[in-house]
Design an enzyme around this catalytic site. Structure first.
Site, mmCIF file in Angstrom:
data_model
loop_
_atom_site.group_PDB
_atom_site.id
_atom_site.type_symbol
_atom_site.label_atom_id
_atom_site.label_comp_id
_atom_site.label_asym_id
_atom_site.label_seq_id
_atom_site.Cartn_x
_atom_site.Cartn_y
_atom_site.Cartn_z
ATOM 1 N N GLY A 252 0.763 -1.235 0.000
ATOM 2 C CA GLY A 252 0.000 0.000 0.000
ATOM 3 C C GLY A 252 0.792 1.281 0.000
ATOM 4 N N PRO A 295 4.681 -4.947 -0.900
ATOM 5 C CA PRO A 295 4.637 -3.752 -1.731
ATOM 6 C C PRO A 295 4.461 -4.116 -3.200
ATOM 7 C CG PRO A 295 6.896 -4.232 -1.098
ATOM 8 C CD PRO A 295 6.027 -5.249 -0.412
ATOM 9 N N GLY A 296 3.563 -3.417 -3.868
ATOM 10 C CA GLY A 296 3.398 -3.620 -5.306
ATOM 11 C C GLY A 296 3.850 -2.363 -6.025
ATOM 12 N N ARG A 297 2.991 -1.341 -5.959
ATOM 13 C CA ARG A 297 3.250 -0.080 -6.652
ATOM 14 C C ARG A 297 4.636 0.487 -6.359
ATOM 15 N NH1 ARG A 297 -1.121 3.280 -7.860
ATOM 16 N NH2 ARG A 297 -2.274 2.218 -6.225
ATOM 17 N N ARG A 334 -6.087 3.985 -15.409
ATOM 18 C CA ARG A 334 -6.070 4.640 -14.099
ATOM 19 C C ARG A 334 -6.630 6.078 -14.110
ATOM 20 N NH1 ARG A 334 -2.393 5.503 -11.198
ATOM 21 N NH2 ARG A 334 -3.351 4.837 -9.265
ATOM 22 N N TYR A 338 -9.662 6.073 -11.649
ATOM 23 C CA TYR A 338 -9.400 6.654 -10.315
ATOM 24 C C TYR A 338 -9.097 8.150 -10.380
ATOM 25 C CZ TYR A 338 -7.970 1.713 -9.776
ATOM 26 O OH TYR A 338 -7.876 0.352 -9.828
ATOM 27 N N CYS A 365 -12.560 5.154 -27.800
ATOM 28 C CA CYS A 365 -13.830 5.799 -28.089
ATOM 29 C C CYS A 365 -14.598 6.086 -26.804
ATOM 30 C CB CYS A 365 -14.616 4.897 -29.025
ATOM 31 S SG CYS A 365 -15.944 5.774 -29.797
ATOM 32 N N GLU A 366 -14.064 6.952 -25.986
ATOM 33 C CA GLU A 366 -14.666 7.329 -24.698
ATOM 34 C C GLU A 366 -14.235 8.755 -24.393
ATOM 35 O OE1 GLU A 366 -16.311 5.499 -22.122
ATOM 36 O OE2 GLU A 366 -16.235 3.652 -23.279
ATOM 37 N N TYR A 394 0.222 -1.125 -12.232
ATOM 38 C CA TYR A 394 -1.215 -1.163 -12.506
ATOM 39 C C TYR A 394 -1.627 -0.556 -13.848
ATOM 40 C CZ TYR A 394 -1.397 -2.432 -7.581
ATOM 41 O OH TYR A 394 -1.203 -3.053 -6.372
HETATM 42 N N1 LLP Z 1 -1.392 -6.985 -0.934
HETATM 43 C C1 LLP Z 1 -2.674 -7.154 -1.256
HETATM 44 C C2 LLP Z 1 -3.450 -8.202 -0.605
HETATM 45 C C3 LLP Z 1 -3.275 -6.317 -2.209
HETATM 46 O O1 LLP Z 1 -4.548 -6.490 -2.530
HETATM 47 C C4 LLP Z 1 -2.505 -5.316 -2.841
HETATM 48 C C5 LLP Z 1 -3.089 -4.431 -3.845
HETATM 49 C C6 LLP Z 1 -1.154 -5.195 -2.476
HETATM 50 C C7 LLP Z 1 -0.639 -6.048 -1.503
HETATM 51 C C8 LLP Z 1 -0.238 -4.189 -3.092
HETATM 52 O O2 LLP Z 1 -0.618 -2.874 -2.854
HETATM 53 P P1 LLP Z 1 0.331 -1.700 -3.361
HETATM 54 O O3 LLP Z 1 1.636 -1.784 -2.602
HETATM 55 O O4 LLP Z 1 0.558 -1.889 -4.817
HETATM 56 O O5 LLP Z 1 -0.441 -0.477 -3.077
HETATM 57 N N2 LLP Z 1 -5.449 -0.828 -9.335
HETATM 58 C C9 LLP Z 1 -5.269 0.118 -8.263
HETATM 59 C C10 LLP Z 1 -4.552 -0.499 -7.086
HETATM 60 C C11 LLP Z 1 -5.244 -1.736 -6.573
HETATM 61 C C12 LLP Z 1 -4.476 -2.412 -5.452
HETATM 62 C C13 LLP Z 1 -4.969 -3.786 -5.254
HETATM 63 N N3 LLP Z 1 -4.322 -4.499 -4.196
HETATM 64 C C14 LLP Z 1 -4.519 1.329 -8.823
HETATM 65 O O6 LLP Z 1 -4.193 1.343 -9.994
HETATM 66 O O7 LLP Z 1 -4.299 2.285 -8.100
#
Ligand code: LLP
Length: 435
Positions: A252, A295-297, A334, A338, A365-366, A394
């Site tokens: 997150g 961490p993802g993002r 995105r 969002y 087309c939006e 993402y």
């Molecule tokens: N762990 C779990 C269980 C999750 O569901 C997620 C993200 C993460 C970790 C990683 O979160 P991050 O570090 O990336 O914030 N599509 C949206 C974001 C959706 C996140 C979904 N879950 C966007 O483009 O902002």
């Protein structure tokens, strides 16, 4: 030139004397000449730097921390290989992500399978592949995990996902830790969930998981999460008979999309979270469990840059100027989904001075397919290359074939070399599933 914008590009981004942007010492114009646009470029050095940064920061604070990249932010074989080389763990959500990661040589033992409605096939594949942990999201899920494990005569290592009821102050579409979320067990269900899990013969309950949301700019909600969940961990140990071995705090943490965004301080976040874990464990008289973060993002966001070519330019009567590019909501949903705000630069003319406000429009087309509203850009002409930084998370994984458009190619760059890791889709690919 606006040099500040480079701070949100990958760490190797440079501007040559000719005004051209390079990433990983690869000139962007040559990349575009070879691979076309829209193109997603990932800087290997930034990816590896973030993997190491996270692991090192946590290692300084706590003895046993697994950094599990959230594959939903971006997954492909080449990334899985890189993550395996860097010794990370991995959060997966589907058979598809599992397959991509395994194809890239990632060891399933260090994977966590998530999902609020995992299918029996998914659970079967995961257990057969030897996925390390399954994160149970509800009572039905728990039962399914036990049943599938029983059928395979395997014991599943399980974490229970809790919703810690914390407001992460982020976009309402990406909060997950609120009490009425579709994810996880509410805190008051934790006891029942633990008791059921402990009574299930094919489940080995290791601990808990929680994830409160995404693009979170502050450390306070993470600290609050630890404060809300640790008392449950203590009850689990002292009262419910759980052998607590792991606590997964989810992901997150935010990245900067704009120069105005306060640049994230990962050290502050890591220290705050670890201090609170230590403090709570001491207060509640429990041993510090192994910690996982997801961490993802923040691991891949900065490493990726989207490249587009300018096509038609249209001036409206009210003076607004639309610069249409050859991608848009099909490769980056995105902004439409969002209201995410991005910046852009002219990759072939970085030294040019911004002179006029424009909107960078996609070709879908939006009306909502505007990548960037009202951004001050230099004079643009057909054929210019627009680079959108902070595009590593993402965008690619949420890409679609809307309007029958093919999804973009992905290139990894490092030390002057470019490697095509996913080719551009073709019309044949689009027709492949048609009967
Ligand atoms: N762990 C779990 C269980 C999750 O569901 C997620 C993200 C993460 C970790 C990683 O979160 P991050 O570090 O990336 O914030 N599509 C949206 C974001 C959706 C996140 C979904 N879950 C966007 O483009 O902002």
């Amino acid at each position: 030139m606006n040099t500040k914008i480079l701070s949100i590009f990958p760490i190797t981004a440079k501007v040559g004397d000719d005004g051209c942007l390079s990433i990983g010492d690869v000139d962007i114009t040559s990349l575009v000449a070879q691979y076309g646009t829209p193109l997603y470029v990932y800087d290997e050095n930034t990816l590896r730097y973030m993997c190491q940064e996270y692991q090192n920061l946590f290692a300084k604070e706590l003895p046993d921390v697994a950094v599990a990249f959230a594959g939903k932010a971006f997954m492909c074989k080449a990334l899985a290989t890189l993550l395996e080389e860097e010794g990370l763990s991995l959060d997966i959500i589907s058979q598809g992500e599992l397959a991509m990661a395994v194809a890239g040589g990632f060891n399933p033992k260090r994977m966590y399978l998530h999902g609020n409605n995992k299918t029996i096939d998914e659970l079967t594949d995961a257990l057969l592949a030897g996925v390390g942990y399954i994160v149970a999201d509800g009572f039905d899920d728990l039962q399914n995990i036990n049943d599938v494990a029983a059928a395979l005569n395997k014991k599943a290592s399980v974490l229970l996902r809790l919703t810690p009821n914390v407001d992460p102050h982020t976009h309402r579409f990406i909060i997950t830790g609120q009490a009425d979320s579709k994810f996880g067990f509410a805190l008051h269900m934790a006891e029942q969930a633990c008791c059921q899990a402990l009574a299930m013969p094919y489940i080995d309950l290791h601990g808990f998981h929680c994830h409160i949301g995404s693009q979170i700019m502050e450390t306070e909600p993470f600290v609050q999460t630890v404060q809300n969940v640790m008392p449950i961990c203590a009850k689990a140990v002292h009262e419910w008979g759980v052998n607590l071995r792991r606590f997964n705090l989810g992901g997150g943490y935010a990245i900067a999309y704009n120069e105005q965004d306060k640049l994230p301080n990962y050290k502050e976040y890591v220290t705050a979270v670890c201090d609170e874990i230590k403090k709570q464990c001491q207060l509640l008289h429990i041993n510090i469990p192994a910690i996982t973060i997801e961490p993802g993002r923040s691991l891949v966001g900065r490493a990726g840059v989207a490249l587009y070519t300018v096509g038609n330019i249209k001036e409206r009567q009210n003076g607004s100027l639309y610069i249409a590019v050859d991608g848009g909501m099909g490769d980056n949903i995105r902004p439409a989904m969002y209201e995410a705000k991005y910046l852009a630069a002219v990759a072939n003319n970085m030294l040019a001075v911004p002179s006029r406000e424009v909107s960078i429009a996609g070709r879908f087309c939006e009306s909502s397919d505007i990548l960037i509203h009202n951004i001050k850009m230099p004079l643009l002409k057909r054929g210019d290359i627009i680079a959108v930084p902070a595009s590593g998370a993402y965008s690619v994984p949420m890409a679609s074939n809307y309007n029958g458009m093919a999804r973009p190619a992905i290139v990894f760059v490092k030390d002057g070399h470019a490697k095509l890791v996913r080719r551009r889709e073709t019309i044949e690919d689009l027709l492949k599933c048609e009967i």
